[in-house]
Design an enzyme around this catalytic site. Structure first.
Site, PDB file in Angstrom:
ATOM      1  N   ASP A 335       0.873  -1.278  -0.051  1.00  0.00           N
ATOM      2  CA  ASP A 335      -0.068  -0.046  -0.025  1.00  0.00           C
ATOM      3  C   ASP A 335       0.853   1.282  -0.087  1.00  0.00           C
ATOM      4  OD1 ASP A 335      -2.588  -1.034  -0.016  1.00  0.00           O
ATOM      5  OD2 ASP A 335      -2.576  -1.575   2.174  1.00  0.00           O
ATOM      6  N   PHE A 405     -16.918  12.657   3.085  1.00  0.00           N
ATOM      7  CA  PHE A 405     -16.549  11.935   2.028  1.00  0.00           C
ATOM      8  C   PHE A 405     -17.171  10.411   1.853  1.00  0.00           C
ATOM      9  CE2 PHE A 405     -13.662   9.088   0.092  1.00  0.00           C
ATOM     10  CZ  PHE A 405     -13.150   9.984  -0.968  1.00  0.00           C
TER      11      PHE A 405
END
Lengths: 710, 587
Positions: A335, A405
């Site tokens: 990641d 969000f």
């Protein structure tokens, strides 16, 4: 909702529990010597317990040695009773054969001992606790923790030990998880999201939570952890099994060679009319010297020590198979955030659209980020304050509506005083503007692209249908990553960066960090697909993950390292748990896996190469009378047949004990290409294995002479 | 050792090297069913064979693919059936045509017929009998010569099947046995044999069906001179690494091997296909470097053997020197140990022939190995004990060497920090188990039978072994006697067929045990390897990276040689030390 999360770095005073846990997990182990006296004492006792033939039968090589030792002992006793000559020699052979078995047992016991010591400490920290069980009416009922079953709900208040593994279904609390992780800083556990999992044995420090229990007693994470470090659940890994088959096969071949030597010897004695055929004791000695006792004796110790080394890095491997697979990994999925770059991006610049004042953009950006608790959001507020003196405002929730969000809109913002302020990825804002009938200026696209090309993340800010400009968020690549990825490349491992960023941004960061490939705008589904694609090409994939949506990918990956901070689902899916929750560690895990395999290969090669010298010691000795001419093969010039045989047997036993530290510590691993590694190791363990016994056996032969033992 | 000798050895190797690639490419095309320049001529014959034999074809008209179990079953059924047929043929030769010498079943006892039929179906060609006094032309032609073709073709097919295991991925099948057998015979063995037989005829090898001729020699004694269809059998005897001579003297007989040139051709034929198969292998796994690596390892082992044998044969023995025989070569004579050697071949060509015939599982001889010096004779013995992987038998050499490659990779591959893989295939439990089974049964067959024969106490005049104890059948006492026994079982298990001819092996005990050794050596090695082929074919290929164990460079070649020698040496050193080694030390 605002909870102050402590920065772990600022915490300087470790709690008592964390010190105990440190000890339990063997952190600071580098200071602990390899031969820790208590472990050695226990290992010595265990070596004798392991003489039990039923235990030893699992190890064919050492079992053969034990049978040989027992046979020799019997024959030695017969010699003693009958009073014939040669008792001293037979006694010594018998003793050294027993030592051979004991040394191998000791190696295994040593490797297990380190795990057992850790398990004992963990068990001590698993105190009997009570649980505040909630019944259907919400009444609290105090019951022993051991009576809880899956699905029960309990209340945990400050200073309560959480009675079992579970999910937080209500509330939020700071929890001391040092028992498990050794990390003293408390962590936040709250209902919903990726931080809802709690582990039995950890302690609530503040506030309260309601926990739904997800595991029955005896199956908890702590229980599994104890079983794992103790090696109770240890199963032989595929490669270990294959290696065992090979050395068992070699043992049988040598058994044939030695057994058939008897008729050949009878024939020779008959023809030469001189000497006698070798005794059973001598044949047993030859057999034990030839069969691969070195690797046979150390094989399981190597495996256990490999798991232990993973543990010392504070990673819990659910199986030895996972550690082995780590050595084989071809592709590392990393990641971006937290692994390749520092965890948070920072706002570094406001770039207004044409006709917009920079201050106006900064103001809107700050407004839209007030409710944004992410580090990025906070960095925007801070940048606006530092650059334009805009102070953070307290806006009560009735004055404004915060738009959080979501993965669908990929935007966040605020509706305040009739203004609709949004910030988000270029594409999302473009769609948003279009839906309001506005126009997305080309210059803003250019600015955003320019930022993306440099590896930054452009965040477009809009007010109603008007685009105000772009916030430049910058990723900061961790130091030293490029070098590590170069190392990976020499080792033949491809690194793939996974990021939710757009391809442009991803490409720039990938180039800066030096990874081989990247997967941009990755969804958990994409990640899973990528893993399947890699695997379809025959590659083994390793990854880290923490969220529940990572679980399928973690399960699919050959090596899936779940972060301890992650959800229970993620931890269940992966085959390793990193208690430090440090994704970069994947790289170290790969190195440990390789080291484990190299150690096995090195000792196998060494063990087989050793045999050459032993033939030169024993064969001339066996037929010294029948065929004196064979003494020309006695190139070590061993002084008598007895001392030659004894020296070979002693060398064979001592080499096991001499290699215990190597088996436990592992062969030193250097990140080199396979060709270079092979050349080096073949030279050291192959050629070294052929050569080393010659001076060794010679020296023992001299000592035996000096000490008048033969 | 002479410059002339070295030149001849170099010439031999140059010929092999030159043919490896072209023939290797051709064999790969043939075995993959592709069109070759021979297809227009032989294609109809191939299809006719399939139709007549009822070979099942798939939608594209290609023979249907088989799993490793069906492939093995086909192989076993075929070998079993043809062994029985050959047995019957020998026992019924009196009633069959082409028998001018009127040999009957009295010449072939049941145990001898068993031994011989097993011997030729397993590509061993061990001969416990004197052919020209035992078998009719019909049995030699329709029985032995046919098996020389078929057993070699089967071996070639199995090697290719194993290679398919490496080359394919994620499939269950490894080819079709009947197709492999047909194609190898039709396109490779037959055309080459026809050419080779004609070349041999040109050198004086005979080819007729006449009765034996009786002549009066210069000394005035009558001598019977055997005749027969020799050239046709001679060509495939070498090309198929069979080695069973038409005459007892084998390739030392002037009718089998009349000139130095025919000798060169015969040695060339031994290595021709085995060497080419290394290239076929490289081509089929799409990395010819891998094939050349095996070729290089084989070359080094071959050269080591030749140099050792040549050196010790030329050096001779102290006894010969004491007898006043010149040990140094000069213009007039070859010097060294010429006992049991033909003057037309000399030392270099005898040492080279002995090495080549045992590197491969051929077993033809142009000199008596029994008369070699102890260490000169150790070379052929040890070559067989290494598993005949130095070029090796047709197919057998390649699959044997691949088994060693699997072991080498498994033992040392871990040292690069990955679980072992060879040609992208993971070497796991099943492969290791099968390779170990193969190694174990070979060692068991050699050591247990030889061990038993060195002490087995038979009664003199009994059925099993009329001369008495099994060890009494040896021609020489002492360590050399043990070498003879050890050599016999090594040769039988290794499917070689050559002998330290001193041993009288035509007794029920030896015929039966040697027959069993041949069966074990052939089938208990083949079946595990076919299982490996099946297991490998089902696996996915791991792509090559910088972390992959490199199996094409000098390092791997060295490792492979080391493993072959060390495994062979560790298994047989105790036995060898009481045979040829001590014999040498006592000179």
């Amino acid at each position: 909702m605002s909870v102050q999360v402590q920065d772990p770095m600022n915490q300087t005073v470790p709690s008592e529990a964390s010190i105990a846990a440190d000890r339990a997990l063997g952190r600071g182990q580098r200071a602990r010597p390899l031969f820790d006296p208590p472990i050695v004492r226990r290992a010595v006792t265990d070596s004798f317990a392991k003489l039990n033939p039923r235990t030893l039968a699992k190890n064919p090589v050492m079992f053969v040695v034990e049978v040989g030792a027992a046979l020799t002992t019997g024959l030695m006793l017969r010699t003693l009773i009958s009073g014939s000559s040669g008792f001293g020699f037979e006694l010594q052979i018998a003793a050294w054969l027993w030592f051979t078995v004991l040394f191998a047992n000791f190696a295994e016991a040593m490797a297990e001992g380190r795990g057992k010591a850790q398990a004992d400490s963990l068990r001590r920290s698993k105190t009997d606790s009570t649980a505040k069980k909630l019944d259907a009416d919400g009444r609290v009922d105090v019951v022993p923790a051991s009576s809880l079953r899956k699905g029960d709900i309990c209340l945990c208040e400050p200073n309560d030990i959480i009675p079992g593994d579970g999910d937080v279904i209500e509330g939020i609390a700071s929890v001391d998880e040092s028992v498990i992780t050794g990390e003293s800083a408390p962590v936040i556990r709250e209902s919903g999201g990726d931080r809802s999992a709690v582990t039995g044995g950890t302690k609530v420090l503040s506030d309260y939570i309601k926990v739904q229990i997800t595991s029955n007693p005896g199956e908890t994470f702590l229980d599994r952890m104890i079983a794992l470090v103790e090696g109770a659940a240890r199963q032989k890994t595929p490669n270990e099994i294959a290696l065992n088959i090979m050395i068992a096969g070699l043992t049988l071949i040598f058994l044939l060679a030695v057994v058939t030597l008897a008729p050949f010897a009878l024939y020779s004695v008959d023809q030469a009319k001189a000497g006698t055929a070798p005794t059973v004791i001598v044949l047993v000695s030859l057999l034990v010297c030839l069969i691969p006792t070195t690797i046979g004796g150390l094989l399981s110790a190597i495996g256990i020590a490999g798991m232990d080394r993973v543990m010392q890095h504070n990673v819990l491997a659910m199986s030895g198979k996972a550690v082995e697979a780590a050595g084989d990994v071809n592709t590392l999925l990393l990641d971006k955030t937290g692994t390749i770059t520092l965890g948070n991006r920072e706002a570094v610049e406001f770039l207004p659209a044409p006709g917009v004042h920079e201050g106006e953009l900064a103001n809107a950006a700050q407004l839209s980020s007030l409710a944004d608790e992410t580090p990025e959001g906070r960095s925007i507020v801070v940048l606006a304050k530092e650059k334009y003196g805009l102070r953070g405002r307290e806006i009560a929730s009735h004055e404004a509506e915060f738009i959080p969000f979501t993965a669908q809109t990929r935007m966040s913002g605020i509706d305040y005083e009739g203004r609709q302020i949004r910030k988000g990825a270029g594409e999302s804002v473009r769609r948003h503007i279009a839906s309001l009938g506005g126009e997305f200026p080309q210059s803003v696209t250019d600015i955003a692209d320019a930022i993306a090309r440099t590896g930054g993340t452009p965040l477009v800010v809009s007010e109603d249908a008007r685009v105000l400009g772009v916030i430049h968020l910058k990723d900061i690549v961790k130091g030293g990553m490029r070098e590590r990825f170069n190392q990976m490349r020499t080792m033949g491992i491809r690194t793939v960066m996974i990021t939710g960023d757009n391809p442009l941004t991803a490409a720039a960061i990938a180039a800066e960090a030096g990874v081989d490939d990247f997967l941009a705008q990755a969804t958990p589904r994409d990640k899973l697909d990528l893993i399947k694609r890699e695997q379809a090409g025959g590659r083994l994939v390793a990854m880290t993950g923490d969220g529940t949506n990572d679980a399928p990918a973690l399960a699919q990956a050959d090596v899936g390292v779940a972060m301890n901070t992650g959800t229970m689902a993620a931890k269940e899916a992966g085959n390793m748990v990193d208690l430090d929750s440090n994704p970069t560690k994947l790289i170290e895990i790969v190195a440990i896996g390789k080291q484990l395999l190299i150690t096995r290969g090195a000792l196998t090669t060494f063990s087989i190469a050793n045999d050459v010298a032993k033939y030169f010691a024993i064969i001339p000795a066996m037929f010294a009378v029948t065929y004196p001419a064979l003494n020309r093969l006695n190139i070590m010039r061993l002084h008598t047949p007895e001392s030659a045989i004894l020296a070979a047997v002693i060398f064979n036993a001592l080499i096991i004990i001499a290699l215990v530290p190597l088996a436990l510590r592992g062969v030193k691993y250097r990140p080199l290409s396979a060709g270079a590694l092979l050349r080096r190791n073949l030279l050291v363990y192959g050629l070294g294995g052929v050569v080393a016994p010659f001076p060794g056996i010679w020296l023992i032969d001299r000592l035996l002479g000096v000490l008048h033992l033969v | 050792m002479t410059a002339n000798g070295w030149l001849q050895i170099a010439l031999f190797f140059a010929l092999i090297l030159a043919c490896t690639k072209p023939l290797g490419v051709f064999i790969a095309s043939v075995m993959e069913g592709k069109r070759t320049f021979l297809s227009p001529l032989l294609g109809p014959l191939e299809r006719l064979t399939y139709r007549v034999c009822g070979v099942r074809l798939d939608a594209e008209g290609q023979p249907e693919e088989q799993t490793w179990t069906r492939y093995s079953a086909a192989l076993l059924a075929f070998s079993g059936f043809s062994a029985v047929l050959l047995y019957a043929m020998q026992r019924m030769q009196a009633w069959l045509p082409f028998n001018p010498q009127a040999f009957s079943q009295n010449n072939v006892s049941p145990d001898l017929a068993f031994n011989t039929s097993v011997s030729f179906t397993t590509n061993t060609n061990w001969q416990s009998y004197v052919p020209e006094q035992t078998l009719s032309y019909f049995v030699q032609m329709a029985g032995l010569t046919v098996h020389n073709f078929l057993s070699a073709a089967a071996g070639l097919g199995i090697a290719v099947a194993l290679v398919r295991g490496f080359a394919r991925q994620s499939v269950k099948t490894i080819g079709n046995f009947w197709a492999d057998l047909t194609r190898a015979t039709l396109y490779v063995l037959l055309p080459a044999s026809v050419i080779a037989a004609l070349v041999l005829c040109s050198q004086g090898v005979i080819q007729n069906l006449s009765a034996y001729t009786t002549v009066t020699t210069l000394e005035g004694v009558k001598q019977v001179i055997a005749q027969g269809p020799v050239a046709s059998q001679e060509a495939i005897k070498m090309l198929g690494t069979n080695g069973g001579g038409f005459f007892n003297a084998n390739s030392a007989h002037p009718f089998e091997n009349p000139t130095p040139f025919s000798n060169l051709i015969e040695m060339f034929l031994i290595f021709l296909i085995p060497a080419a198969l290394t290239y076929t292998f490289g081509k089929m796994v799409r990395d010819t470097r891998q094939g050349w690596a095996l070729f290089a390892a084989m070359t080094v082992l071959w050269l080591g053997g030749v140099v050792t044998a040549y050196y010790f044969e030329q050096k001779g023995t102290p006894m010969l020197a004491k007898a006043g025989i010149a040990m140094q070569a000069d213009a007039a004579q070859s010097g060294g140990n010429m006992e049991g050697k033909e003057t037309r071949f000399g030392i270099a060509n005898s040492a080279l022939f002995a090495t080549a015939t045992t590197d491969a599982s051929c077993g033809a001889v142009n000199a008596m190995h029994d008369s070699f010096t102890p260490l000169g004779g150790l070379v052929p013995l040890f070559n067989i004990q290494l598993g005949e992987v130095v070029f090796g038998g047709v197919g057998a050499g390649l699959y044997g060497m691949l088994m060693f490659a699997i072991l080498a990779v498994f033992i040392s591959g871990l040292m690069v920090g990955r679980t072992p893989e060879y040609l992208g295939k993971k070497i796991e439990q099943k492969e290791v188990k099968m390779a170990m089974i193969a190694m174990l049964v070979l060692a068991a067959s050699v050591l247990l039978f030889a061990g038993a024969s060195s002490v087995a106490p038979f009664v003199k005049g009994g059925y099993w072994n009329a001369p008495g104890p099994a060890a009494a059948n040896t021609n020489n006492p002492g360590a050399h006697g043990l070498s003879e026994i050890l050599y016999a079982y090594t040769s039988a298990t290794g499917n070689n067929g050559s002998a330290l001819a001193g041993l009288n092996a035509n007794t029920p005990w030896y015929n039966v045990t040697l027959g069993l050794a041949m069966l074990i050596g052939r089938f208990l090695m083949l079946l595990p390897l076919l299982a490996v082929a099946g297991s490998l074919a089902a696996k996915r290929q791991v792509p090559v990276s910088a972390g992959t164990f490199p199996t094409h460079g000098p390092l791997f070649v060295g490792l492979l040689i080391g493993v072959v020698i060390i495994v062979g040496a560790l298994t047989y050193f105790p036995a060898l030390s009481l045979g040829p080694i001590v014999e040498h030390l006592m000179l």
